[in-house]
Scaffold this motif. Sequence first.
Motif, PDB file in Angstrom:
ATOM      1  N   SER A  54     -58.013 -57.370 116.454  1.00 13.58           N
ATOM      2  CA  SER A  54     -57.300 -57.093 115.215  1.00 13.58           C
ATOM      3  C   SER A  54     -56.773 -55.669 115.237  1.00 13.58           C
ATOM      4  O   SER A  54     -57.304 -54.806 115.944  1.00 13.58           O
ATOM      5  N   SER A  98     -55.974 -59.154 111.432  1.00 16.54           N
ATOM      6  CA  SER A  98     -54.621 -58.818 110.998  1.00 16.54           C
ATOM      7  C   SER A  98     -53.909 -58.130 112.159  1.00 16.54           C
ATOM      8  O   SER A  98     -54.522 -57.392 112.923  1.00 16.54           O
ATOM      9  N   TYR A 103     -61.799 -60.627 109.581  1.00 17.11           N
ATOM     10  CA  TYR A 103     -60.459 -60.948 109.089  1.00 17.11           C
ATOM     11  C   TYR A 103     -59.468 -60.300 110.043  1.00 17.11           C
ATOM     12  O   TYR A 103     -59.352 -59.074 110.107  1.00 17.11           O
ATOM     13  N   LYS A 163     -54.515 -62.681 100.717  1.00 19.28           N
ATOM     14  CA  LYS A 163     -55.118 -63.161 101.966  1.00 19.28           C
ATOM     15  C   LYS A 163     -56.514 -62.568 102.173  1.00 19.28           C
ATOM     16  O   LYS A 163     -57.438 -63.261 102.613  1.00 19.28           O
ATOM     17  N   MET A 210     -59.309 -53.311 109.503  1.00 19.21           N
ATOM     18  CA  MET A 210     -59.659 -54.728 109.494  1.00 19.21           C
ATOM     19  C   MET A 210     -60.867 -54.909 108.580  1.00 19.21           C
ATOM     20  O   MET A 210     -61.593 -53.948 108.290  1.00 19.21           O
ATOM     21  N   GLU A 240     -50.189 -57.636 106.657  1.00 15.46           N
ATOM     22  CA  GLU A 240     -51.260 -58.624 106.521  1.00 15.46           C
ATOM     23  C   GLU A 240     -52.515 -58.017 105.916  1.00 15.46           C
ATOM     24  O   GLU A 240     -53.151 -58.610 105.055  1.00 15.46           O
ATOM     25  N   ILE A 241     -52.901 -56.822 106.356  1.00 14.14           N
ATOM     26  CA  ILE A 241     -54.144 -56.218 105.877  1.00 14.14           C
ATOM     27  C   ILE A 241     -53.987 -55.691 104.461  1.00 14.14           C
ATOM     28  O   ILE A 241     -54.970 -55.446 103.761  1.00 14.14           O
TER      29      ILE A 241
END
Length: 660
Positions: free
Chosen positions: A377, A397, A395, A408, A381, A402-403
Motif C-alpha cells: 500500500s 490504497s 486497508y 471507503k 495506510m 483512496e486513502i
Amino acid sequence: MVEFYSPYCHHCQNLFPTWVEFYESNPESSGYAIHQVDCVVSGDLCDREGIRYFPMIRFYGPNSKLLASMTSSSRTIDTLNEFANEQLLIWNEEGDSKFNEDDFVGLQNSMIDNSELRKVLSGDLEVPKLISFWPTSNDQLNDSNFQNKYNAHAIFKNSENLYNFRNIWNFVIRNLHKFGEEHKLEFHYVNCKSNAALCGSLGFSELLNSNLKNLTPRIVLYLPKSNGNYLFLKPSFIKNRKFNHIVKFITNWTYRNLINSELQDLKINDIKNFIGATTKLKDKNDISDIPNYSKVAFIQVNDPNTQVLEDDIILDHLLQPVADLDSEVYLFKSTDKDGALKLLQDQERNLIDYIKIDEQSLQDKISEKLFISRTRSTFPMFIALKSSSLYTPVYQSFTSKEIRDTKKVLSFIRSNYLPMINHLSDDNKYQVFPKRMSPLNSKTEKILVSITDFQPKQFFEVEFYMSKVYHKFQYLRNMKIFQKIDKQRNEKHEEVNRMKLNDATSDDIIDKLREKITESYISTDNNLFPVYLDLDTLSKVASSLNWNKLDIQKYKVGDSILISRFTGQYWDQDLRGRQLNIENIDETVNLLKDILKNKNSGKSITRQSILLTIFQVWILLLVIAACLHYYKRFQIKRAQQNEKMKGLGILGLSADSKFD
C-alpha cells in the motif's frame, strides 16, 4: 461476599494471597462479611449453588439471596473492593435495590446555562465536557434538588425512568472521577425545556415532550474545537440494557472517545501494548490465563518523509462514526512506519508457525507473495490491530484520493471492528447476528459458536480452539483470494500481450492495464467470527434469535455450531458426520473449506411460523386467482375477435384469412 474455591485449583492458589489481603483490609464495619467455601469439603453446598468454575466470587444478601456474581477476570484488591462497594451501593439491607443519594452529594456535576452552552456548542472550551440533556426545566431540575431522594423530588417521583437515569449518571461520574480531578473532563447537565431552541437544533426535540414517563436523557461529549467539537451517544446503545451494563457502557464510551479525540502520534509498540495485540500466540499447554479480546485499534500509519497536513483531515471525520460502533474501538495515528511493517511481518511469520499448514510445500511457495499482496500500500495506510490476534487486516490504497475517501475507509472500519473472539450473550446477540444485512456484509459470513461453562481448564481449550480455527481458516481464505488475484492478473497481462500482437492502440492497452482486480482481501466474503456461549444461556439466545429447528438439548459443553450470519443455515457435524467439537480443530477447518468451495449448504436453523406459511399460501392463491382471471379475460377477448373476423365474410374472405 463469598469465594467458592477448590484447594487443587491453580487460579485459587494464585488468588489466595490477594484474598487474605482483601479480608484483612476490610473490617466488619465495612458493611459486609467475607467468607470462603471449600467445594471439596462442601460439595453439596457448591452443587446446590451451581458453582461451575473456581474461584467463583459472589455477593449474597439476607436469607441467602444471591445478589451478584463477580464477572471480571481481573481479581486484584482494587477490583474486589470495587465489586463489593458497587453491590453495597445497589442493594439495601433487605436485599432490595437502593440508591443512597447522600453518597453523591458534591459530585462534580452542575447545570450549564444558555450562554455557557452556546460557547460549548461553538467549541470554545479548553477541557472536554460530558453533558446530559434532560426533558425538564431549570425549575424542575437544578443543582439544589438534583441529588434529592426519590420521594422528595416531584419529577423523580412521577418519572421513575428519570430517577434511574439520574442514578446511572451519578455512577458514570463516579467512575470517571479521575478525569475530573485531573481537569481532563467536566460534567454538566442541560434542561431542554429551558433551552428549547438549542435542544431542537441538536435533534433532541423529543425531550420537549410533556410526557416524561418514556423519555431518556441524551448524552453528548463536547471536545475542544481542535479535537472535532462533539460526539453523540446513540440512544439505542443504552436501550433495554441492565443498570450496570448501561453504567459500564457509558463509562467505556466516554473513556475511549476521550482517547480517540486526542489523536496523538504514537509508537506502534505503545498502541500494541495498550490494546493487548501480540506477535506470538501460546500453544495449548502453555495457556495460563484468559486473554482479553475486546479491543480493536484502527491506526493511520504515515510515512514521516511524505506526510502532509491533509492526511489527518479524515481522522476528524472518523471520530463520530467510530463513536457509533457498539464495541471497544480505538482510533490512532502513527508515523512509526517501520514499526508497523515489522509488526505485520512478525505476525505473519508467527502465524504460519502457529497454524502449521499441512500443504507445506504450497505454503512455502506463496506465503511471501501472499503477504506482499495483502499488505502492499501507499502511505498513509490504515491497519486494524486486534487484541490477541496474529492477523491484522490492511486497508490498501494506491493513490492519495483512496486513502482520503472517508466512505471507503469507513467501510473498512465497519467490516473489521468486531473483536477476533466475542462473548455471545443476550445483550449483544444482535451485534453478532444483526437483524438486517447491510451493503457491507456478505451472505457468506459465518459465526462459529463454541459452548462453554466457564470452567477455567475447559475455557482455555475453547479459547485455543477458536483462535486456532480462526487463524488457520483466515490464512486459507487469504490464500484462495491470492490465487484468484494472481489468476486475474495473469489473464489481464495475457490479454494485453494479445492486444499488442494484434496492433491494438496504446489507449486501448492502457485502458486494459487500468482495469481493477475485483478480488479483495478486505472483502467480507466468507468472514469467520468465533464466539463462545454459556451453556446456561444457549436456550434463551436460541429462542430470541428464533433458532427453532436447533435441538438445544443435544449440545453439551465443548460442542460447536457453525451458523450463517444472515441466511439461516447451520452446520453442527464435520465431514464424517460427527458432532463438531473443540477437540477437532482440523475437522472444523475442513468443514469451512468445504463450505468455501460451495459444496455444503447446511441445514435450516429456523422453522417457518404457521402464520407466515398461511400468509404465503394466501398470496399464492391470490396469484393463481389473478392468473385465472386474466386468462379468462384473454379467452373472452379472443372469442370476441374471432366473431368480429367472421363478420368480414360479406367481402368474400374466409374467417381465418388475414385482413390488411
